[in-house]
Design an enzyme around this catalytic site. Sequence first.
Site, PDB file in Angstrom:
ATOM      1  N   ASP A 460     -60.179 -41.730 -75.241  1.00 46.41           N
ATOM      2  CA  ASP A 460     -59.667 -40.552 -77.238  1.00 46.41           C
ATOM      3  C   ASP A 460     -60.066 -39.565 -77.242  1.00 46.41           C
ATOM      4  O   ASP A 460     -60.482 -39.443 -75.797  1.00 46.41           O
ATOM      5  CB  ASP A 460     -60.329 -41.884 -78.104  1.00 46.41           C
ATOM      6  N   ASP A 530     -52.757 -44.325 -85.456  1.00 42.64           N
ATOM      7  CA  ASP A 530     -54.041 -45.613 -85.565  1.00 42.64           C
ATOM      8  C   ASP A 530     -52.838 -46.814 -86.611  1.00 42.64           C
ATOM      9  O   ASP A 530     -53.745 -47.757 -87.413  1.00 42.64           O
ATOM     10  CB  ASP A 530     -54.864 -44.981 -86.283  1.00 42.64           C
TER      11      ASP A 530
HETATM   12  C1  DGJ Z   1     -59.479 -43.908 -82.573  1.00 46.60           C
HETATM   13  C2  DGJ Z   1     -57.728 -44.172 -82.204  1.00 46.60           C
HETATM   14  O1  DGJ Z   1     -56.591 -44.040 -82.342  1.00 46.60           O
HETATM   15  C3  DGJ Z   1     -58.517 -45.890 -82.698  1.00 46.60           C
HETATM   16  O2  DGJ Z   1     -57.592 -47.158 -81.620  1.00 46.60           O
HETATM   17  C4  DGJ Z   1     -59.986 -45.901 -81.535  1.00 46.60           C
HETATM   18  O3  DGJ Z   1     -59.617 -46.641 -80.484  1.00 46.60           O
HETATM   19  C5  DGJ Z   1     -60.786 -45.342 -83.075  1.00 46.60           C
HETATM   20  N1  DGJ Z   1     -60.588 -44.310 -82.085  1.00 46.60           N
HETATM   21  C6  DGJ Z   1     -62.211 -45.518 -82.548  1.00 46.60           C
HETATM   22  O4  DGJ Z   1     -63.294 -45.094 -82.684  1.00 46.60           O
END
Ligand code: DGJ
Length: 721
Positions: A460, A530
């Site tokens: 991430d 997301d």
């Molecule tokens: C952003 C990601 O896109 C989410 O799926 C998740 O992993 C969060 N970060 C976790 O902090």
Amino acid sequence: MRAQAVTPVQFNPQSRTFRIDASDMTYAFAINERNELQTIYWGRRIASGDPLSVSKAPVRGASFDTPASTTQQEYSGWGGGMYVEPALKITFPDGNRNLVLHYLSHVLSNGGLTVTLKDISQDVFVELNYTVDTATGILGRSAVIINRTKLPLTIEQAASASWNLPRGMDYTLRYLSGRWAAEDTMNEENVRPGKTVLESRRGSTGHQNNPWFAIERGSSDDEEAGQVWFGALSWSGSWSISVEQDQLRQVRVTGGFSTFDFAYRLDPGERLRTPIFYAGYSSNGIGGASRLLHRFEFTKILPHAPEPHLRPIVYDSWEATGFKVDESGQEELAAKAASIGVERFVMDDGWFGQRKDDHAALGDWYVNPEKFPNGLKPLIDKVHSLGMDFGLWVEPEMVNPDSDLYRKHPEWALNFPGMPRSEARNQLVLNLARKDVRDYLFHFLDDLLSKNDIAFLKWDYNRNWSEPGWDAVASDKQKEVYVKYVENLYGILEQLRSKYPHVEIESCSGGGGRVDLGILGYTDEVWPSDNTDPFDRLTIQDGFSYAYAPGVMMAWVTDSPNWVNNRSTSIEYRFLSSMQGSLGVGANLAEWTPADFAKAKEMIETYKHIRETVQRGSLYRLISPQHDSQYSVTESVSLDKKQAILFTFLHSSQKNYPFPRVFFRGLDPDKQYHLRPIGNATKEDAPEVASGRYWMNRGIDVTLRGDFQAAAFLLESEAPQ
Ligand code: DGJ
């Protein structure tokens, strides 16, 4: 007689013309009378004997139009009177900024071509590399800038390539824009005099524009018709692509490193390599263009190309447990996930350091002893005993000021010395251009992977850069951070992949903030957004699919109402939306009903049956959900054309209008296909068996009524068992 293999790249010494023929495409450029490299053709394949040379038609220039500027050059320096976007701009130590690049030599190789240019007065050389993918006709272009003078020079702009289109006024540019949770909106606009710049100044690819473009001649409502030139940059740092129509209505697309705040000091003997800018041509419209790109990604870009692994069905804990992960809670979720057919269990954020929320612990990559008193092993063993493999979330490039790492190494964060640092999500970006930071990241990841049986990393990256200073190097080297950071990122990924070849990686950046052909060379999949609202996802996935293959697009089924819009949808709708990509589940399974589990099991089983077709097949966007459409229809056809799957979605019924008839595409007209409705879909009066010709011409009537309705249909050339 054996057919003679034709090398895709040829040079004609009489006309001084380079010509590339591949798939349905011909690309040609020549050394003109001033020794510039001039594009002379890019379009549908022409006959091998057809003449190609620099046009003799005079460009009626005024004293205001210098030849350097009006010539469609392959790669131009800023010098000799350039008013359009140059590919390369250099300042020499004495203040001279004139750079005029002329042909010097070339080398043909089986897979490509290298042409060397040289400045007319200084020992600055540029090697232009061309690669050709014979199956798709997609070309890859990059440049290596070499300083053979005796003094350092500063590169202020360095593109990978300029792509020149035939002169014209009837071009439509398509590009993708967005923001967090709203990635990949398709934009269409006429190419007009002037310049449109797509870019990221953020240090990484960005959610706002994706480094992809397509230019269509005219504007066709039929995705499968028309001429389309398209391209994508292979770079995960700041980038720019400018689409420019000059005063002679010539259109060129120049792209590479971002031109903003760029400076790279090239010492004598040093070289700078640009990212690769890939581009192709389709005479089958934008639909054909995206299928060429998908195929190219599978056969040439992805790790394990030309046979990248199919994506497993994933469960991810993020939306269920947030930061509150612990051994028993995750084990419970894992058991439930396994019961519906999930193949990979991924524990998301929250497992390390003193991580309770997003205020602390990034940088402290030890297993939290309160949440996992015996380390990760018991959970991983449990996941394995349930028949799944185990994946883990990491965010290596970031640090929270509230972390042991930051307390020890505050100087590792990007910064301008003595100046305030802007936090975002309470975190700072580590300066990965530094060798010590690179070593730290590699070692913690190496340690994690060597001590735990981990099959997958969700990598991430949850903010963009600010104050991008690098005070540990000389002031005229500091802007190199834009290049060196990304080179080190790729370097770590490459090192990890070669040491742990079985470990797969997902590129995630708060959703789709780092999706590009560069990162896809090192990662097996991406998290497009997301936003997991299954209706919003239709447009996000549609936009995504113009540039990237459904086989890399992760799509989870999550809970209803969804947190993004508070919208309620049926579990079947949610599954069908996600099944258009690489299916995952991100719901809180602790709250699911027995009926939810039963439906999930059924849909996952169906998905396994169609997975190869969806992930690797040919995608047809039959009705786009963009621009507030009431409908969305996609179809995937397997490469052997034995299977096709149709996904149909209705936003809301209005005034009792029926769903438009849907016509399949890409089938074998002479094959007989059996129809099978998926889930709750009904086939109404459609026959059980008919020819490909029938399904493509008569089509199928879909009876969807109500709000947020969906249905899917399977066609198979072999009778269902
Ligand atoms: C952003 C990601 O896109 C989410 O799926 C998740 O992993 C969060 N970060 C976790 O902090």
